[in-house]
Design an enzyme around this catalytic site. Structure first.
Site, mmCIF file in Angstrom:
data_model
loop_
_atom_site.group_PDB
_atom_site.id
_atom_site.type_symbol
_atom_site.label_atom_id
_atom_site.label_comp_id
_atom_site.label_asym_id
_atom_site.label_seq_id
_atom_site.Cartn_x
_atom_site.Cartn_y
_atom_site.Cartn_z
ATOM 1 N N THR A 153 0.818 -1.216 0.000
ATOM 2 C CA THR A 153 0.000 0.000 0.000
ATOM 3 C C THR A 153 0.853 1.267 0.000
ATOM 4 O OG1 THR A 153 -1.518 1.278 1.408
ATOM 5 C CG2 THR A 153 -0.112 -0.300 2.531
ATOM 6 N N ASP A 154 0.285 2.353 -0.526
ATOM 7 C CA ASP A 154 0.993 3.646 -0.478
ATOM 8 C C ASP A 154 1.107 4.160 0.962
ATOM 9 O OD1 ASP A 154 -1.640 4.506 -0.028
ATOM 10 O OD2 ASP A 154 -1.695 5.910 -1.715
ATOM 11 N N GLU A 155 0.357 3.545 1.893
ATOM 12 C CA GLU A 155 0.402 4.024 3.283
ATOM 13 C C GLU A 155 1.742 3.741 3.958
ATOM 14 O OE1 GLU A 155 -2.886 3.675 5.845
ATOM 15 O OE2 GLU A 155 -4.349 3.990 4.254
ATOM 16 N N TYR A 158 -2.139 -0.158 11.196
ATOM 17 C CA TYR A 158 -2.331 -0.838 9.892
ATOM 18 C C TYR A 158 -1.101 -0.648 9.011
ATOM 19 C CZ TYR A 158 -3.539 -1.270 4.962
ATOM 20 O OH TYR A 158 -3.506 -1.592 3.618
ATOM 21 N N LYS A 217 1.616 -3.375 7.598
ATOM 22 C CA LYS A 217 1.890 -3.621 6.178
ATOM 23 C C LYS A 217 3.383 -3.398 5.896
ATOM 24 C CE LYS A 217 -0.541 -4.375 3.109
ATOM 25 N NZ LYS A 217 -0.996 -5.682 2.526
HETATM 26 P P1 NAD Z 1 -10.466 -6.571 2.275
HETATM 27 O O1 NAD Z 1 -10.463 -6.173 3.712
HETATM 28 O O2 NAD Z 1 -11.659 -6.275 1.427
HETATM 29 O O3 NAD Z 1 -10.222 -8.157 2.152
HETATM 30 C C1 NAD Z 1 -9.208 -8.810 2.876
HETATM 31 C C2 NAD Z 1 -9.374 -10.304 2.627
HETATM 32 O O4 NAD Z 1 -8.345 -11.001 3.326
HETATM 33 C C3 NAD Z 1 -10.710 -10.860 3.156
HETATM 34 O O5 NAD Z 1 -11.269 -11.743 2.218
HETATM 35 C C4 NAD Z 1 -10.307 -11.602 4.424
HETATM 36 O O6 NAD Z 1 -11.187 -12.678 4.746
HETATM 37 C C5 NAD Z 1 -8.918 -12.081 4.058
HETATM 38 N N1 NAD Z 1 -8.077 -12.344 5.225
HETATM 39 C C6 NAD Z 1 -7.864 -11.527 6.298
HETATM 40 N N2 NAD Z 1 -7.022 -12.130 7.167
HETATM 41 C C7 NAD Z 1 -6.684 -13.334 6.615
HETATM 42 C C8 NAD Z 1 -5.831 -14.386 7.032
HETATM 43 N N3 NAD Z 1 -5.163 -14.329 8.184
HETATM 44 N N4 NAD Z 1 -5.695 -15.461 6.221
HETATM 45 C C9 NAD Z 1 -6.382 -15.543 5.031
HETATM 46 N N5 NAD Z 1 -7.212 -14.575 4.615
HETATM 47 C C10 NAD Z 1 -7.355 -13.478 5.388
HETATM 48 O O7 NAD Z 1 -9.138 -5.975 1.646
HETATM 49 P P2 NAD Z 1 -8.894 -5.192 0.279
HETATM 50 O O8 NAD Z 1 -9.328 -3.795 0.441
HETATM 51 O O9 NAD Z 1 -9.400 -6.009 -0.828
HETATM 52 O O10 NAD Z 1 -7.295 -5.185 0.261
HETATM 53 C C11 NAD Z 1 -6.585 -6.302 -0.268
HETATM 54 C C12 NAD Z 1 -5.094 -6.043 -0.143
HETATM 55 O O11 NAD Z 1 -4.760 -4.856 -0.840
HETATM 56 C C13 NAD Z 1 -4.604 -5.838 1.290
HETATM 57 O O12 NAD Z 1 -3.349 -6.449 1.417
HETATM 58 C C14 NAD Z 1 -4.473 -4.336 1.424
HETATM 59 O O13 NAD Z 1 -3.504 -3.984 2.378
HETATM 60 C C15 NAD Z 1 -4.063 -3.962 0.034
HETATM 61 N N6 NAD Z 1 -4.440 -2.610 -0.405
HETATM 62 C C16 NAD Z 1 -5.720 -2.171 -0.247
HETATM 63 C C17 NAD Z 1 -6.081 -0.922 -0.715
HETATM 64 C C18 NAD Z 1 -7.489 -0.386 -0.576
HETATM 65 O O14 NAD Z 1 -7.712 0.773 -0.869
HETATM 66 N N7 NAD Z 1 -8.461 -1.187 -0.179
HETATM 67 C C19 NAD Z 1 -5.107 -0.115 -1.343
HETATM 68 C C20 NAD Z 1 -3.805 -0.597 -1.481
HETATM 69 C C21 NAD Z 1 -3.487 -1.854 -1.018
HETATM 70 O O1 DAU Z 2 -4.035 4.300 0.587
HETATM 71 C C1 DAU Z 2 -4.316 2.930 0.502
HETATM 72 C C2 DAU Z 2 -5.123 2.537 1.707
HETATM 73 O O2 DAU Z 2 -6.411 3.122 1.535
HETATM 74 C C3 DAU Z 2 -5.237 1.029 1.894
HETATM 75 O O3 DAU Z 2 -3.965 0.501 2.146
HETATM 76 C C4 DAU Z 2 -6.179 0.727 3.068
HETATM 77 O O4 DAU Z 2 -6.371 -0.673 3.186
HETATM 78 C C5 DAU Z 2 -7.511 1.389 2.808
HETATM 79 O O5 DAU Z 2 -8.348 1.200 3.930
HETATM 80 C C6 DAU Z 2 -7.334 2.872 2.552
HETATM 81 O O6 DAU Z 2 -6.940 3.560 3.759
HETATM 82 P P1 DAU Z 2 -7.497 5.026 4.110
HETATM 83 O O7 DAU Z 2 -7.394 5.233 5.558
HETATM 84 O O8 DAU Z 2 -6.880 6.046 3.236
HETATM 85 O O9 DAU Z 2 -9.033 4.828 3.615
HETATM 86 P P2 DAU Z 2 -10.399 5.278 4.298
HETATM 87 O O10 DAU Z 2 -11.455 5.020 3.280
HETATM 88 O O11 DAU Z 2 -10.563 4.671 5.638
HETATM 89 O O12 DAU Z 2 -10.210 6.835 4.462
HETATM 90 C C7 DAU Z 2 -10.001 7.663 3.314
HETATM 91 C C8 DAU Z 2 -10.035 9.130 3.754
HETATM 92 O O13 DAU Z 2 -11.378 9.461 4.153
HETATM 93 C C9 DAU Z 2 -9.169 9.448 4.957
HETATM 94 O O14 DAU Z 2 -8.662 10.763 4.829
HETATM 95 C C10 DAU Z 2 -10.121 9.371 6.122
HETATM 96 C C11 DAU Z 2 -11.427 9.868 5.516
HETATM 97 N N1 DAU Z 2 -12.663 9.289 6.090
HETATM 98 C C12 DAU Z 2 -12.769 7.930 6.139
HETATM 99 C C13 DAU Z 2 -13.910 7.338 6.653
HETATM 100 C C14 DAU Z 2 -14.037 5.817 6.719
HETATM 101 C C15 DAU Z 2 -13.688 10.105 6.521
HETATM 102 O O15 DAU Z 2 -13.605 11.349 6.467
HETATM 103 N N2 DAU Z 2 -14.817 9.527 7.033
HETATM 104 C C16 DAU Z 2 -14.959 8.166 7.115
HETATM 105 O O16 DAU Z 2 -16.040 7.704 7.602
#
Ligand code: NAD
Ligand code: DAU
Length: 342
Positions: A129-131, A153, A157
């Site tokens: 992730t970019d985080e 988180y 990561k």
């Molecule tokens: P999500 O939370 O929707 O899904 C996570 C999945 O992992 C679920 O199906 C869950 O059951 C499974 N899981 C959790 N713990 C597990 C374990 N111990 N063993 C096996 N399975 C397990 O996540 P997402 O948003 O689809 O993100 C997927 C990946 O991409 C993550 O690694 C996340 O860090 C990364 N990522 C997410 C974002 C985003 O914006 N959502 C951005 C960049 C990177």
């Molecule tokens: O940048 C990649 C990441 O993006 C992934 O690695 C993470 O898994 C994913 O959860 C996401 O993290 P963020 O914290 O950036 O996403 P979130 O949607 O939780 O928040 C996005 C922005 O919106 C952040 O500035 C917080 C704000 N926010 C979020 C929620 C849930 C609000 O203002 N209100 C909200 O209810």
């Protein structure tokens, strides 16, 4: 660009949001690859996301934990590569329950790296992730920048990534890392900002903006991200990381305005709540490396992606309605507090 030819893949965490889109993309575009999905089915894992693949040739689902060394070793012995999506992913939950993140995102990643090493896999693709770069006051994060994670988180990561990089250095693990920005689109659990705001709007509820709503993110449509992961898996160089984003910046206030407009919600329902502890106010990626070395770039603009996403949530209430259950509202009450108590 020359592509590697993979025959059998273990895709971990594919019952979640991004992983399920990735597996469906692979099935459409590379049907010759046999896929085993390993997923623990936490609250974020949803078998409905993969229902269309059930009982199709070359696909199987195994329920299990990536931190379970024995099970991972067994499955890893049957494939030529692992792609890992499995993780605890919600920043706000990591503030309440950090150790679940350490176990899956650090230990689980280490278990997968060890199995990939032991079985001599052709590639281990870790979805990061970019985080990991932390809050970016100025400029854009490049792949060589130092890690400065600031939430449990992102620290987890970063820890998982570092462990995997140590395998690359010490054991020659053919590691490829992608660092994606904020994904949105169909099938996202309604806890992240886009699906939470859309489902709240469809239910006539307030859209809870943290702080002043000025924090910016790079929102990428999920299918664009999945194409980028596919490009890295097939064309990426072992030992390299690739940023995957759009290069554009959108604030929380702008996300709320788009949801209000596209759902027809009354704008007065946009409300301020207490800010996230340690809130990162800006992520910004330099995405030139993926364009130059993988021939990949994002194609779906924010407006188009939001239109598609709002339409999907409108038409698929039966998917998200059951997720907004007792446990969901327990978390909601703990996490969202009125702005005036700050
Ligand atoms: P999500 O939370 O929707 O899904 C996570 C999945 O992992 C679920 O199906 C869950 O059951 C499974 N899981 C959790 N713990 C597990 C374990 N111990 N063993 C096996 N399975 C397990 O996540 P997402 O948003 O689809 O993100 C997927 C990946 O991409 C993550 O690694 C996340 O860090 C990364 N990522 C997410 C974002 C985003 O914006 N959502 C951005 C960049 C990177
Ligand atoms: O940048 C990649 C990441 O993006 C992934 O690695 C993470 O898994 C994913 O959860 C996401 O993290 P963020 O914290 O950036 O996403 P979130 O949607 O939780 O928040 C996005 C922005 O919106 C952040 O500035 C917080 C704000 N926010 C979020 C929620 C849930 C609000 O203002 N209100 C909200 O209810």
């Amino acid at each position: 660009m020359k592509e590697r030819r993979l025959k059998r893949l273990l895709v971990c965490g594919a019952a979640g949001f991004i992983g399920s889109h990735f597996v469906k993309l692979l099935r459409r575009t590379r049907p010759e690859i046999e896929i085993t999905v390993l997923d623990k089915l936490t609250y974020a894992g949803n078998p409905a996301n993969l229902a269309e693949l059930e009982k199709t040739a070359g696909y199987r689902f195994v329920r299990g934990d990536i931190a379970d060394g024995e099970m991972v070793d067994h499955l890893a012995g049957q494939v030529d590569a692992i792609v890992n999506f499995a993780a605890e992913t919600h920043v706000d939950r990591s503030l309440l329950d950090p150790f679940a993140f350490v176990v899956t995102d650090v230990l689980g990643t280490g278990v997968l790296a060890e199995a990939a090493r032991k079985h001599g896999h052709e590639v281990f693709l870790l979805v990061s992730t970019d985080e990991v770069y932390g809050d970016v006051a100025e400029g854009r994060s490049q792949e060589t920048d130092a890690f400065r994670p600031r939430s449990p988180y992102s620290a987890s990561k970063a820890g998982g990534e570092l462990l995997a990089w140590s395998y690359q250095v010490s054991h020659g693990l053919p590691l490829i890392v992608t660092r994606g920005s904020n994904n949105y689109g169909p099938n996202q659990f309604p806890e992240k900002i886009v699906p939470l705001f859309i489902t709240n709007a469809l239910d006539g509820m307030e859209l809870p903006i943290y702080g002043d709503g000025s924090a910016v993110r790079d929102y990428i449509y999920v299918e664009d991200h999945c194409r980028g992961i596919d490009a890295a898996l097939h064309r990426g160089a072992p030992g390299e990381a690739y940023n995957l984003g759009t290069g554009t910046e959108t604030s929380g206030n702008e996300v709320a305005a788009a949801v209000v407009e596209l759902t027809g919600l009354d704008g007065a329902k946009v409300g301020r709540v207490m800010d996230r502890a340690g809130h990162d106010y800006r992520y910004a990626l330099d995405v030139r490396k993926a364009a130059e070395e993988l021939g990949w770039s994002a194609e779906v603009g924010f407006r188009e992606g939001m239109e598609r996403t709002v339409r999907w949530y409108r038409e698929n209430e039966s998917w998200w309605r059951p997720l907004r259950n007792g446990e969901y509202w327990d978390f909601y009450k703990l996490n969202y507090r009125p702005a005036e108590v700050q």
